[in-house]
Design a protein around this motif. Structure first.
Motif, mmCIF file in Angstrom:
data_model
loop_
_atom_site.group_PDB
_atom_site.id
_atom_site.type_symbol
_atom_site.label_atom_id
_atom_site.label_comp_id
_atom_site.label_asym_id
_atom_site.label_seq_id
_atom_site.Cartn_x
_atom_site.Cartn_y
_atom_site.Cartn_z
ATOM 1 N N MET A 166 5.940 4.704 1.274
ATOM 2 C CA MET A 166 6.592 5.739 2.107
ATOM 3 C C MET A 166 7.834 5.146 2.776
ATOM 4 O O MET A 166 8.913 5.747 2.787
ATOM 5 C CB MET A 166 5.631 6.235 3.208
ATOM 6 N N ARG A 172 2.761 11.315 9.231
ATOM 7 C CA ARG A 172 3.044 9.868 9.234
ATOM 8 C C ARG A 172 4.544 9.590 9.017
ATOM 9 O O ARG A 172 5.074 8.575 9.447
ATOM 10 C CB ARG A 172 2.201 9.188 8.147
ATOM 11 N N SER A 217 0.849 -1.202 0.000
ATOM 12 C CA SER A 217 0.000 0.000 0.000
ATOM 13 C C SER A 217 0.881 1.248 0.000
ATOM 14 O O SER A 217 2.115 1.162 -0.061
ATOM 15 C CB SER A 217 -0.936 -0.014 1.207
ATOM 16 N N THR A 249 1.611 3.246 2.380
ATOM 17 C CA THR A 249 2.499 3.341 3.539
ATOM 18 C C THR A 249 3.784 2.559 3.286
ATOM 19 O O THR A 249 4.878 2.992 3.672
ATOM 20 C CB THR A 249 1.779 2.814 4.802
ATOM 21 N N THR A 259 -4.390 14.295 2.507
ATOM 22 C CA THR A 259 -5.731 13.703 2.445
ATOM 23 C C THR A 259 -6.609 14.101 3.627
ATOM 24 O O THR A 259 -7.825 13.984 3.573
ATOM 25 C CB THR A 259 -5.595 12.166 2.350
ATOM 26 N N THR A 308 4.182 16.141 1.334
ATOM 27 C CA THR A 308 2.999 15.385 0.920
ATOM 28 C C THR A 308 2.289 16.214 -0.148
ATOM 29 O O THR A 308 1.853 17.340 0.140
ATOM 30 C CB THR A 308 2.063 15.168 2.125
ATOM 31 N N CYS A 347 0.505 4.866 -4.933
ATOM 32 C CA CYS A 347 -0.107 3.530 -4.891
ATOM 33 C C CYS A 347 -1.304 3.500 -5.845
ATOM 34 O O CYS A 347 -1.628 4.504 -6.474
ATOM 35 C CB CYS A 347 -0.495 3.163 -3.465
ATOM 36 N N GLN A 366 -4.706 2.803 -5.548
ATOM 37 C CA GLN A 366 -6.149 2.894 -5.297
ATOM 38 C C GLN A 366 -6.739 4.301 -5.333
ATOM 39 O O GLN A 366 -7.904 4.470 -4.994
ATOM 40 C CB GLN A 366 -6.494 2.237 -3.955
ATOM 41 N N LYS A 367 -5.942 5.288 -5.730
ATOM 42 C CA LYS A 367 -6.525 6.642 -5.706
ATOM 43 C C LYS A 367 -6.749 7.116 -7.137
ATOM 44 O O LYS A 367 -7.642 6.600 -7.797
ATOM 45 C CB LYS A 367 -5.645 7.539 -4.859
ATOM 46 N N PHE A 370 -1.248 12.912 7.190
ATOM 47 C CA PHE A 370 -0.380 12.019 6.416
ATOM 48 C C PHE A 370 1.040 12.559 6.307
ATOM 49 O O PHE A 370 1.991 11.785 6.199
ATOM 50 C CB PHE A 370 -0.994 11.679 5.054
ATOM 51 N N VAL A 427 0.635 9.878 -2.906
ATOM 52 C CA VAL A 427 -0.456 8.899 -2.783
ATOM 53 C C VAL A 427 -1.809 9.462 -3.209
ATOM 54 O O VAL A 427 -2.528 8.847 -3.998
ATOM 55 C CB VAL A 427 -0.504 8.334 -1.337
HETATM 56 C C1 LIG Z 1 -1.198 11.268 1.357
HETATM 57 C C2 LIG Z 1 -1.227 9.863 1.835
HETATM 58 N N1 LIG Z 1 -0.074 9.254 2.128
HETATM 59 C C3 LIG Z 1 -0.035 7.983 2.535
HETATM 60 C C4 LIG Z 1 -1.184 7.250 2.686
HETATM 61 C C5 LIG Z 1 -1.118 5.831 3.122
HETATM 62 O O1 LIG Z 1 -1.504 4.989 2.072
HETATM 63 P P1 LIG Z 1 -2.103 3.537 2.350
HETATM 64 O O2 LIG Z 1 -3.341 3.728 3.141
HETATM 65 O O3 LIG Z 1 -2.360 2.998 0.976
HETATM 66 O O4 LIG Z 1 -1.069 2.777 3.095
HETATM 67 C C6 LIG Z 1 -2.415 7.840 2.410
HETATM 68 C C7 LIG Z 1 -3.677 7.094 2.558
HETATM 69 O O5 LIG Z 1 -4.748 7.585 2.348
HETATM 70 C C8 LIG Z 1 -2.430 9.178 1.970
HETATM 71 O O6 LIG Z 1 -3.570 9.760 1.669
#
Ligand SMILES: Cc1ncc(COP(=O)(O)O)c(C=O)c1O
Length: 385
Positions: A68, A93, A63, A65, A140, A136, A188, A190-191, A90, A167
């Motif tokens: 990252m 994170r 995913s 993360t 999100t 970032t 990744c 899924q977006k 995020f 992401v």
């Molecule tokens: C900006 C951003 N970074 C990292 C992530 C983490 O991605 P994932 O949930 O696919 O691990 C997200 C998840 O929404 C995100 O929006």
């Protein structure tokens, strides 16, 4: 009770169109199958070309993360100095992720709803020498877009490596690896690619690849550039089993992107975001992000203060009306909802989503005339063809 199909309007995963779903539903083949190997090669070549990357690209199971972590793992060693530019949840994170690697972390935060700017970064880089700067692209949690190109110029002028978390932006907001001075762009599936979750995608500049070589070995194994490079150069080789059906799905997503044209796709996202924001403002919501920093891929919509909207009830009713959205995080928790408007969504999806929001608003007692938001949206969409 009639079953209403649910549009996935959370900020990812996004709606997956039929032709992409079909790729995921195909009979899985051996990862050494020559036709699959050729498809994987084409995916990698397209990613490099479309994102203007003369370095390397990696597509592995995982995913955002994981991507990252892969970015940080391959370009840092214990004791390195990292500047984390954070516009919210995020961005933050990266903090723990870097601290766990015993990196020295400084955080440059923007008030929620705004972004760290190139001037802010310049001030920090003048004060101290950093090895890596992270940004970032689209946060999100706030629906804020960061000025990645301007920040990239500053980062490169100071000789640091530049990591962009794409992401919630990649394939919906303009990103070009070499021209923007990006050393690692991570994303990744899924977006804005509109593929189901499961693929981590990462572009690395030649400098980032060199940095990894200088670190030999790194503690991590699965996400090591050096383990994956032979596979990315020749996908008939093995390191970890590729997510075969998702790679096919990504291939179809890239085909859709090429048919639309990537520049037009970025422009469409900007227009779509403006239509969605305009429609929801007309209904009575406030866009949380300041105008200058509104993301093209998703928005945070805050409830009108005087309407006493119960957050959980609103989102439950909105889901009943046909649109799944996400709750807010951090400072915005309970005060609004997050909605994606990215990927392969079309006019039908946008109209249905705004209509669902309008019905939910009416059912929750907001003072709104039917058609208020839709009328604004339709005025925008009429010129979209
Ligand atoms: C900006 C951003 N970074 C990292 C992530 C983490 O991605 P994932 O949930 O696919 O691990 C997200 C998840 O929404 C995100 O929006």
């Amino acid at each position: 009770m009639l079953r209403t199909p649910k549009l996935v309007m959370i900020p990812g995963p996004t709606p997956v169109v039929r032709s992409i779903q079909d790729q995921m539903g195909r009979e899985t083949v051996a990862f050494g199958d020559p036709f699959f190997v050729q498809d994987y090669k084409e995916v990698l070549a397209d990613l490099k070309e479309l994102w203007k990357c003369s370095g390397e690209v990696f597509v592995i199971a995982g995913s955002g993360t994981l991507a990252m972590e892969m970015a940080i793992a391959n370009i840092t060693k214990r004791g390195d100095h990292v500047l984390i530019c954070s516009n919210g949840f995020f961005g933050d994170r990266f903090i723990e992720m870097c601290q766990r690697k015993r990196l020295n972390v400084d955080v440059l935060s923007a008030p929620w709803g705004t972004s760290v700017t190139a001037d802010d970064v310049e001030k920090k880089l003048v004060e101290k020498k950093y090895d890596v700067v992270t940004v970032t692209h689209v946060e999100t949690a706030t629906g804020v877009v960061a000025p990645i190109e301007a920040i990239g110029k500053v980062v490169k002028a100071h000789g640091a490596l530049y990591v962009v978390d794409g992401v919630a932006a990649t394939a919906g907001a303009a990103q070009y690896v070499d021209p923007m001075g990006i050393d690692v762009l991570l994303s990744c599936s899924q977006k804005a690619f509109g593929v189901a979750p499961g693929l981590a995608i990462l572009w690395a500049s030649r400098e980032a690849v060199e940095k990894r070589k200088s670190l030999n070995p790194i503690p991590e194994s699965y996400i090591d550039f050096e383990k994956w490079l032979p596979v990315m150069h020749d996908p008939s080789k093995y390191w970890g089993t590729p997510a075969i059906n998702l790679i096919w799905a990504l291939k179809e997503s890239l085909q859709i992107i090429k048919e639309e044209g990537i520049v037009e796709r970025y422009a469409r996202h900007l227009r779509q975001a403006a239509f969605a924001d305009g429609a929801l403002e007309a209904i009575g919501f406030t866009v949380a992000a300041e105008k200058l920093f509104r993301a093209p891929t998703l928005s945070v919509y805050l409830y009108p203060q005087d309407a006493n909207v119960d957050d959980l009830q609103f989102r439950k009713i909105l889901a009943e009306e046909g649109a799944q959205t996400a709750g807010c995080l951090g400072e915005y928790a309970g005060k609004g909802f997050r909605m994606g408007h990215m990927g392969n969504i079309d006019k039908h999806t946008l109209v249905s989503a705004v209509a669902s929001v309008e019905r939910a608003a009416m059912r929750c007692g907001m003072n709104v005339e039917p058609g208020t938001g839709l009328s604004v949206l339709q005025q925008g969409l009429v010129d979209e063809h």
